[in-house]
Design a protein around this motif. Sequence first.
Motif, PDB file in Angstrom:
ATOM      1  N   TRP A 110       5.349  -0.350  -1.452  1.00  0.00           N
ATOM      2  CA  TRP A 110       4.066   0.325  -1.704  1.00  0.00           C
ATOM      3  C   TRP A 110       3.381  -0.253  -2.932  1.00  0.00           C
ATOM      4  N   ASN A 154      -0.243  -2.187  -2.953  1.00  0.00           N
ATOM      5  CA  ASN A 154      -1.343  -1.528  -3.653  1.00  0.00           C
ATOM      6  C   ASN A 154      -1.452  -1.998  -5.097  1.00  0.00           C
ATOM      7  N   ASN A 163     -10.170   0.841  -3.813  1.00  0.00           N
ATOM      8  CA  ASN A 163     -10.401  -0.339  -4.665  1.00  0.00           C
ATOM      9  C   ASN A 163     -11.883  -0.741  -4.702  1.00  0.00           C
ATOM     10  N   LYS A 172      -7.342  -5.167   5.089  1.00  0.00           N
ATOM     11  CA  LYS A 172      -6.501  -3.978   4.907  1.00  0.00           C
ATOM     12  C   LYS A 172      -6.737  -2.929   5.987  1.00  0.00           C
ATOM     13  N   LEU A 202      -5.084  -2.113  -6.304  1.00  0.00           N
ATOM     14  CA  LEU A 202      -5.602  -0.778  -6.562  1.00  0.00           C
ATOM     15  C   LEU A 202      -5.105  -0.239  -7.893  1.00  0.00           C
TER      16      LEU A 202
END
Length: 582
Positions: A80, A84, A381, A406, A87
Motif C-alpha cells: 500500500w 500510494n 493526489n 491508476k 499521495l
Amino acid sequence: YGGQQLSKHFKNGAKFFNHRCSPCKLPHLSTQIVMDQSGRFSDYFFAKMGPTLQNGDDDCTGETKERCHTPTDLAGIRRWISENMMLLVTLSGVIFGIVVGFSLRPLNLSKDYIMLISYPGELFMRVLKLMILPLIISSLIAGSASLNARMNGKIALRTLIYFASTSFFNACLGIFLVLLIHPGDQGLHNEYSGASDNKNVNLLDSLLDLGRNVFPDNLFQAAFQQAHTAYVPKSNPLGLNESALNVTDTADETETEMVRVIKYRPGTNTLGIVFFCLLFGTLLGTLGERGQVVIDFFSAVFEVIMRMVTGVMWCTPLGISSVIAGKILDVSNLTLVMSQLAMFIVTVVIGVFLYQLVIMQLVYFVFLRKNPFKFYYGLINPMLTAFATASTAAALPITFRCMNEKLRVDPRVTRFVLPIGCNINMDGTALFISVASIFIAQMSGMKLGFGEIVTVCLSSTAASMSSASVPSAALVLLLVVLSAIDAPVQDVTLLFAIDWFVDRIRTTNNMLGDCYAAAVVEHLSRKELMALDAATLYQEQVPNGHIMNDTDPDLDRRSSVPDSVIVDIPAAVANGHAMRRN
C-alpha cells in the motif's frame, strides 16, 4: 477445500483479472488471462484462502503451510505504501507548507524573504503550465482521431450536457445555502465601502467574448492572447480642437460616452485551441492510412509529456509546500480577515464538500453502480495539486496520469473530456459566484425577489462556463452577475482578501467534476467503445473510412451514413475462437 468454497474464490479471481483486462473486454479473454497468469492467480488465491486455513494447523501442509504463516499484513502495508507513495509525499508537502507558513508569520518577514520562500513554488507552477498547451493539443487530436465522427459527436454531446447540468445544479445549491445561512452583514459594507470604481460589464459582453474565443481568427495568436470586450471613451469624430469643445456645458463634460472595442489581453486562449484540435482530429481520423502517421506523431507527443509529468511529480512536495507557505505569509491581517468573513467562507466550504462527498458520489453510483469513494480516493493526489496551485489547468498533467494509469478510465475518453472540462466545467466557480453575488446583495441591504434569484442562477451558470482555468478568474465574472441584479460592484474588493483561500477550495470541485464526467461519459459510451474495439481487432479498414467485414462484404454497402462502424459480432467472436484454436 470444498467445492463450493473453491468455486467462490475462483470466481473472485476471475473477476480480479477480468478487471485488468485489455480495453477489448471480450468475455473469453478473462479466462485466458487467468490461465496464462497462473502464478499471479495462485498468489491471489492463497491470499484469499489464507485466513480461512489458519484456523487449524493440521490443514497447513507443505507449501500451503508456508503461505498460511506468511506475514501477509506486513506485506500488504508495504504494498500500500509503495502504491500510494506519491499521495503520501504530496499530502506531507501540503501539511509542511501550512506548518511553515503559520510558524513564520510571527517573525514578520520582509517581502524579499517571502519571495525566496515562494520561489520554488513559482518554478513548479511554471513547469506545470509549460506542459499544458502541448498536452491539450496532443491529447485532443490523438483522442478525437481514434474515434469516428459520429462517436466524437456523441461523446461531445454527453459531455456538454453533463457539464451544463452540474454547473446549473451548483449554482442552485449555492443560492439555497446562502439564503439559508444568510452570511451577509451590513456592518461589513459600511467598513469596506467605496473601495473601487464601477466597471462597465454585462452578461452579453461575456457571452460574445466566449464566442470570439471559441472561433479565433489566428491560431498562433490564440496561444498567448485572449479576446475581450473593453470600454473606452468615444473619440472625437470631427477632429475638433480643445477650444471648440470647451463651449459645451459642464454637465456634458463630466459624462464621457463609452464605446465597446475588442482588445486582446495576455493569456492562452484555450477554448479556441480546443475547438481547432477537436475539428482537426475528427477530420484526421477520416483519412485512414494517410493520416495514421500524424496520429502516431501526436500520440508519441502525448506519451513524452506524460513521462515528463512523472518526473515533475516528484518535485510536487517541495513545490506545493512553497506555494502554500508563501501565500500564508503574504496575506496581511489573516486572522482579522478570516474572522470577519468566516460565515461566507463556511457557506462556500459547506457547499463544496456537500457536492463532493454526497451529490457527486450519488451521481457516480447511480450511473456506474460501483463504490464511488474508491474512485474519489484515487483522485486525492491531483486534488491536492489543484488545491495548492488553484488552477485546474495546472493540475491537468497529474490528473491525466491518475485517470489513465491508476483508475483505468479509457484514454480515448479522458483525452477528449478532461481538456474540454478544464475550460468549460467550473462547478465550484458556479457555486462561488452564486454565493458571492447574493452575499454582497445581503451585505448592501438589498431585497432580492424571485426574478433576481433566477437571474443569479442563470448568470452564474453562463459565467462559470466562460471562466478561464486560471487563479481568481471568478472575481472578474462576479462583476457580470452583480451588474445583472444592480448590486454594488465596488464591494467585490472585499472578497479579494480571502479569494486566495476560497479559490483553492472551489478549484478542487472543478477538477473532480472533470474526472467524474469522464467516468460517467465512458460508462454511457461503453457500447460504442466496445464496437470500435471489436472493429479494430477483427476487421479491416478500407480507404474511404468505412469498416468492412470479410465474411459479408454487403454489410458495408448497406450503410448510408458516413463514418459509421458496422460490426458483425457473432462472426467476430467466431473468428476469435478460430484464432485461439490455431
